[in-house]
Design a protein around this motif. Structure first.
Motif, short mmCIF file in Angstrom:
data_model
loop_
_atom_site.label_atom_id
_atom_site.label_comp_id
_atom_site.label_asym_id
_atom_site.label_seq_id
_atom_site.Cartn_x
_atom_site.Cartn_y
_atom_site.Cartn_z
N SER A 10 38.81 -25.96 14.05
CA SER A 10 37.73 -25.66 14.97
C SER A 10 38.23 -25.76 16.40
N ALA A 12 35.97 -25.65 18.84
CA ALA A 12 34.81 -26.08 19.60
C ALA A 12 35.14 -27.38 20.33
N ARG A 56 31.98 -23.39 22.44
CA ARG A 56 33.12 -22.55 22.09
C ARG A 56 33.08 -21.36 23.02
N VAL A 61 27.23 -24.26 21.02
CA VAL A 61 27.15 -23.99 19.58
C VAL A 61 26.72 -25.21 18.77
N GLY A 62 26.58 -26.37 19.42
CA GLY A 62 26.15 -27.56 18.71
C GLY A 62 25.62 -28.61 19.67
N VAL A 81 23.44 -27.19 14.81
CA VAL A 81 24.65 -26.38 14.84
C VAL A 81 24.23 -24.92 14.68
N HIS A 82 24.75 -24.07 15.54
CA HIS A 82 24.43 -22.64 15.46
C HIS A 82 24.75 -22.13 14.06
N ASP A 84 26.10 -19.53 12.95
CA ASP A 84 27.44 -18.94 12.85
C ASP A 84 28.55 -19.98 12.75
N GLU A 85 28.24 -21.23 13.06
CA GLU A 85 29.24 -22.30 13.12
C GLU A 85 29.11 -23.31 11.98
N ARG A 86 28.14 -23.12 11.11
CA ARG A 86 27.87 -24.12 10.07
C ARG A 86 28.92 -24.11 8.98
N GLN A 88 31.65 -25.79 8.74
CA GLN A 88 33.03 -25.81 9.21
C GLN A 88 33.41 -27.20 9.73
N LEU A 90 31.71 -28.94 12.10
CA LEU A 90 31.26 -29.22 13.47
C LEU A 90 30.13 -30.23 13.50
#
Length: 137
Positions: A10, A12, A56, A61-62, A81-82, A84-86, A88, A90
């Motif tokens: 990641s 981020a 990011r 995004v979080g 968490v957005h 699109d970012e789940r 992973q 974050l």
């Protein structure tokens, strides 16, 4: 203050208590929570012990918020968490960073309420289930 660097999976960046705009937070919450209504977050952040934001490429995004009782107890709120970012890692990074910051602020106990489908997520973050009570007002 940025927390560590990007992890291997990641890029981020996590930051403690960054300035956040209502526009950024409302965009994240609208994407993440169906039915979210735009709001001003300033009153919430003013009462927070600490918050952690993940971004990011300049985009929020979080987010996770921690409130405290002024003593030994702190509470995780609004882990977001957005979509699109789940899945992973974050969210786990955010909650663990929030736990570290809460401890640095003097908290000795960190609480979180969650729905049953999130039990394994919060277990990955280091929480264990406990009996608790809840009253809807």
């Amino acid at each position: 203050m940025a927390i560590g660097g990007p992890s291997q999976n990641s890029d981020a960046v996590l930051v403690v208590r960054p300035p956040l705009t209502d526009e950024d937070l409302n965009e994240l919450f609208s994407a993440s929570w169906p039915g979210h209504r735009s709001t001003s977050f300033a009153p919430m952040l003013a009462r927070s012990l600490v918050w952690i934001a993940a971004s990011r490429e300049g985009r929020l995004v979080g987010f996770v918020n921690v409130v405290g009782d002024g003593g030994l107890h702190a509470f995780i709120l609004d882990t977001t968490v957005h979509p699109d970012e789940r899945r992973q890692g974050l969210g786990v990074r955010l909650v663990r960073a929030a736990a570290d910051e809460a401890k640095a602020c003097g908290a000795q106990w960190l609480h979180v309420d969650y729905e049953p489908h999130l039990e394994s997520f919060y277990a990955q973050c280091g929480f264990r289930p406990t009996a608790a009570g809840l009253m809807r007002l």
